[in-house]
Enzyme design. Structure first.
Site, PDB file in Angstrom:
ATOM      1  N   ASP A   1       2.830  10.821  41.418  1.00  0.00           N
ATOM      2  CA  ASP A   1       3.274  10.473  40.100  1.00  0.00           C
ATOM      3  C   ASP A   1       4.865   9.986  40.578  1.00  0.00           C
ATOM      4  OD1 ASP A   1       4.811  10.370  37.904  1.00  0.00           O
ATOM      5  OD2 ASP A   1       4.389  12.345  37.080  1.00  0.00           O
ATOM      6  N   HIS A   2       4.755   8.534  40.290  1.00  0.00           N
ATOM      7  CA  HIS A   2       6.035   7.873  40.606  1.00  0.00           C
ATOM      8  C   HIS A   2       7.214   8.160  39.949  1.00  0.00           C
ATOM      9  CE1 HIS A   2       8.308   5.025  43.215  1.00  0.00           C
ATOM     10  NE2 HIS A   2       7.216   4.046  43.187  1.00  0.00           N
ATOM     11  N   ARG A   3       7.120   8.995  38.986  1.00  0.00           N
ATOM     12  CA  ARG A   3       8.178   9.295  38.042  1.00  0.00           C
ATOM     13  C   ARG A   3       8.894  10.452  38.822  1.00  0.00           C
ATOM     14  NH1 ARG A   3       5.327  10.900  32.627  1.00  0.00           N
ATOM     15  NH2 ARG A   3       4.056  12.130  34.349  1.00  0.00           N
ATOM     16  N   ALA A   4       8.397  11.368  39.434  1.00  0.00           N
ATOM     17  CA  ALA A   4       8.935  12.398  39.844  1.00  0.00           C
ATOM     18  C   ALA A   4       8.997  12.393  41.707  1.00  0.00           C
ATOM     19  CB  ALA A   4       7.971  13.581  39.828  1.00  0.00           C
TER      20      ALA A   4
ATOM     21  N   PRO B   1       2.379   6.961  36.303  1.00  0.00           N
ATOM     22  CA  PRO B   1       2.195   5.874  36.994  1.00  0.00           C
ATOM     23  C   PRO B   1       1.729   6.172  38.569  1.00  0.00           C
ATOM     24  CG  PRO B   1       4.650   6.551  36.612  1.00  0.00           C
ATOM     25  CD  PRO B   1       3.542   7.526  35.725  1.00  0.00           C
TER      26      PRO B   1
END
Length: 418
Positions: A390-393, A219
């Site tokens: 990376d919006h997850r991290a 994402p």
């Protein structure tokens, strides 16, 4: 006792590799640590060294063949050993016959028989005798043009022959067609068809797969900033006036990225399914365009290196990338990527994250723009950068904090050097 030599896993997760050339002939002695063969992965050509001494008794995989990792490629005899039962040796390893010893990774269409003709003399060179170092592209071009590699002088790293050397040697008058083992060439268009088909290289397939996975599974979100470059350009001019090695704007950018990662270490991370991986140092991948595609050699520990050291390392890595001679450890394992298209006049762009990293910085050109300085309208040198994350991290606020730290380093470059 004779033993099988198997195709090594040169690059992480590689399923196959191509033997560019054997450095030893059958019956020739080899010492441990000597180069046995040059093997091409999807990123570079690697010298594969023998781990034990002996005699190259039998070559099972000829040069130019794409072989699965783990498949037998040769048989190494002990010194003085003769009458080796190779079939029994292969059978013990689960291989039915010599013909099955080195399976081709991806079946290729049969090539037409080559028509040979005498090649015209090539320019003389000091590259005579012994093993010839040349990039795969240079070998293919030389073969297509009927040029003998031993007659061409290499200008690449350590005298390696690269494309420009083959092109400089000229095109001889010859009716020779490319040999059957040559790299794939452009296919002839069908009648009435307005296109030609160019077979994908292994490197291009890897790039396509990785970027598709990145864009579809990570994402992405994007942050942009305008960086005032006046102080940096003035400092660069002052340094280059006295330094033996000229420093580029990109060298400053790589240094500033590393310093910003040290200031905001929570940004120096990558996402895994089980944990967030936080890196101890800033290993900066630098995007380099090559004829085969994009490759990202890594400047390790860039935060602790001087500008001149970073500049020299980037120049060396870029030359090896374009020559196809990077070692796996030189392009694997970076924690953050810089992609700079400013030298092409690109004002701004958004880059795709280089997995498994969590961020990439896209750098545009430095342009004169109107700016307000101390309440007055003035002309300033401005560089626009776009951060893909990376919006997850990484969350938006953290990414904004890092981008502000990077902007401070660029606009006050001495702070990054102290």
């Amino acid at each position: 006792m004779a033993k099988l030599i198997k195709m090594p896993e040169i690059a992480a997760n590689a399923t196959s590799a191509v033997i560019v050339q054997w450095s030893k002939a059958e019956g020739e002695a080899i010492k441990a640590g000597e180069c046995l063969a040059e093997i091409e992965t999807d990123k570079a050509v690697i010298e594969y060294d023998a781990d034990t001494s002996g005699v190259l008794g039998k070559i099972l995989a000829p040069a130019g063949k794409d072989v699965e990792v783990g498949a037998p490629i040769a048989v190494l005899f002990e010194a003085g050993e003769k009458d080796v039962d190779i079939a029994a040796l292969l059978a013990a390893a689960g291989v039915a016959s010599v013909a099955d010893a080195a399976p081709v990774a991806a079946p290729a269409e049969a090539a037409p028989a080559a028509v040979t003709a005498p090649a015209a003399p090539a320019p003389s060179s000091t590259n005579t005798g012994g093993r010839i170092f040349a990039s795969p592209l240079a070998r293919r071009l030389a073969q297509e043009r009927g040029l003998a590699l031993e007659k061409i002088k290499g200008s690449g790293p350590h005298g390696r022959i690269v494309r420009r050397d083959v092109e400089a040697a000229g095109r001889p008058v010859s009716t020779a067609l490319p040999a059957a083992s040559a790299a794939p060439t452009q296919s002839a268009p069908e009648v009435g068809s307005p296109f030609i088909e160019i077979p994908h290289s292994g490197m291009r397939k890897t790039i396509a797969r990785r970027l598709t996975e990145s864009k579809s599974s990570i994402p992405h979100f994007y942050l942009s900033a305008d960086c005032r470059m006046d102080k940096l350009l003035a400092l660069r001019a002052e340094i280059n006036a006295a330094a033996a090695r000229k420093i580029s704007v990109n060298d400053f950018i790589v240094k500033a990225v590393a310093v910003a990662l040290q200031a905001v270490p929570e940004m120096n991370v990558s996402w895994t399914d089980s944990a967030l991986r936080k890196y101890a140092q800033a290993d900066i991948s630098v995007a380099v365009s090559t004829e085969g595609g994009l490759i990202t050699p890594v400047v390790r520990g860039a935060g602790g290196k001087t500008l001149s050291a970073i500049s020299a390392e980037i120049a060396s890595l870029a030359a090896r990338a374009r020559d196809g001679s990077l070692a796996p450890e030189q392009y694997q394992g970076g924690s953050f990527t810089v992609s700079n298209l400013g030298m092409f006049g690109v004002r701004e762009f958004s880059a795709i994250i280089n997995p498994p990293q969590a961020a990439i910085l896209a750098v545009g050109a430095t342009l004169q723009q109107p700016a307000v300085v101390d309440g007055q309208l003035a002309v300033a040198q401005v560089m626009k950068v776009t951060l893909s994350v990376d919006h997850r991290a990484v969350d938006g606020a953290l990414a904004a904090q890092w981008l502000a730290a990077f902007q401070r380093c660029i606009e006050n470059p001495l702070s990054a050097l102290i």
